[in-house]
Design an enzyme around this catalytic site. Structure first.
Site, PDB file in Angstrom:
ATOM      1  CB  SER A 134       5.139  -1.858  12.113  1.00 48.36           C
ATOM      2  OG  SER A 134       4.634  -0.558  12.377  1.00 48.36           O
ATOM      3  CD  GLU A 191      -3.481  -2.850   7.215  1.00 47.95           C
ATOM      4  OE1 GLU A 191      -2.388  -3.074   6.698  1.00 47.95           O
ATOM      5  OE2 GLU A 191      -4.117  -1.808   7.026  1.00 47.95           O
ATOM      6  CG  ASN A 199      -1.750   1.208   1.370  1.00 43.91           C
ATOM      7  OD1 ASN A 199      -1.858   2.009   0.439  1.00 43.91           O
ATOM      8  ND2 ASN A 199      -2.370   1.380   2.538  1.00 43.91           N
ATOM      9  CE  LYS A 210       0.087   3.384   4.871  1.00 49.79           C
ATOM     10  NZ  LYS A 210      -0.062   3.540   6.304  1.00 49.79           N
TER      11      LYS A 210
HETATM   12  C1  PEP Z   1      -0.825   0.001   5.980  1.00 53.25           C
HETATM   13  O1  PEP Z   1      -0.957   1.192   5.799  1.00 53.25           O
HETATM   14  O2  PEP Z   1      -1.663  -0.767   5.502  1.00 53.25           O
HETATM   15  C2  PEP Z   1       0.319  -0.462   6.769  1.00 53.25           C
HETATM   16  C3  PEP Z   1       0.308  -1.676   7.200  1.00 53.25           C
HETATM   17  O3  PEP Z   1       1.338   0.444   6.996  1.00 53.25           O
HETATM   18  P1  PEP Z   1       2.791   0.143   7.670  1.00 53.25           P
HETATM   19  O4  PEP Z   1       3.307  -1.148   7.071  1.00 53.25           O
HETATM   20  O5  PEP Z   1       3.606   1.315   7.306  1.00 53.25           O
HETATM   21  O6  PEP Z   1       2.553  -0.006   9.136  1.00 53.25           O
END
Ligand code: PEP
Length: 254
Positions: free
Chosen positions: A211, A165, A9, A11
């Site tokens: 993360s 998540e 992702n 973003k």
């Molecule tokens: C996400 O935005 O779906 C995500 C898991 O972000 P990160 O891996 O940066 O925590």
């Protein structure tokens, strides 16, 4: 068992040129990995360019969001039909949409229905906040988000991906531990079996997100009900994303 799966992702990162450069960097090494489905999720404005780069590739493309209506006076929004030919997947219910843009389960459910009705595979995200976890409500919150997100949906029809998540783990550098994620994701698997039947429940990829790095991903992918990962920050580095994909593929039995 579900095929191992990874989605990145991106973003609100990457210009069109940067998105093309990133996908060019990761394309070859990802294609060389067998036995894992790989998906990239660029911003809307880069979907066409990235889809063009991947037109003869098995790497999938996802939109990061979508409006449920077919068309109309929804300034700034993108409809399911507009995504046709650009992507096969769409992230829905990401916690940033829920928290920053006020999306609730009923609205997300309309998006899931619209995605499936338009031949798109939803990557439906669920997860509790830190406050909800500390109040002992994590299982209830995830149960509600899965049940309401999939209400009235024939998940056996068009394919589905579910992502757990925990909000407290996203972008914080504080990933859950494998056992905590497995506890919730085992629950998600049994909810899915109940909602969509055993075959769909087993075949639906369940992803952990929050993360994820090359150093911690094996702890997740080694769990019974964790088929892969939804990766945010680390998906913006081709080398890290490929390393995570390889580690998932190697950690899954099969
Ligand atoms: C996400 O935005 O779906 C995500 C898991 O972000 P990160 O891996 O940066 O925590």
């Amino acid at each position: 068992m579900a095929t191992p799966f990874i989605a990145g992702n991106w973003k609100m990162n990457t210009t069109v040129d940067e998105a093309v450069a990133l996908v060019r960097d990761m394309r070859g090494p990802l294609e060389a990995l067998n036995g894992i489905t790989c998906v990239v999720c660029p911003p809307f404005v880069s979907l066409a360019a990235v889809a063009g780069e991947l037109s003869r590739s098995a790497i999938g493309v996802a939109a990061q969001n979508m409006h449920p209506e077919a068309k109309g006076a929804f300034t700034g929004e993108v409809s399911p039909a507009m995504l046709e030919g650009l992507c096969h997947y769409v992230i829905l219910g990401h916690s940033e949409r829920r928290q920053l843009f006020g999306e609730d389960d009923a609205f997300i459910n309309r998006k899931v229905q619209a995605a499936l009705g338009n031949g798109l595979v939803p990557i439906l995200c669920v997860g509790e906040t830190l406050e909800e976890r500390e109040a002992g409500k994590a299982q209830n919150v995830v149960t509600r988000q899965v049940r309401e997100g999939l209400a009235g949906v024939d998940a056996t029809l068009g394919g589905l991906v579910l992502a757990y998540e925990p909000v407290w783990a996203i972008g914080t550098g504080k990933a859950a531990d494998g056992a905590t994620a497995q506890e919730i994701m085992g629950l998600m698997r049994s909810l899915l079996r109940d909602i969509a039947g055993d075959a769909t429940g087993e075949a639906t990829p369940l992803l952990y997100g929050g993360s994820v790095t090359p150093d911690n991903v094996a702890e997740f992918a080694g769990q019974l009900d964790i088929d892969g990962a939804l990766v945010g920050g680390a998906s913006l580095r081709a080398d890290l994303f490929v390393e995570i994909a390889r580690a998932i593929r190697d950690a899954r039995p099969g």
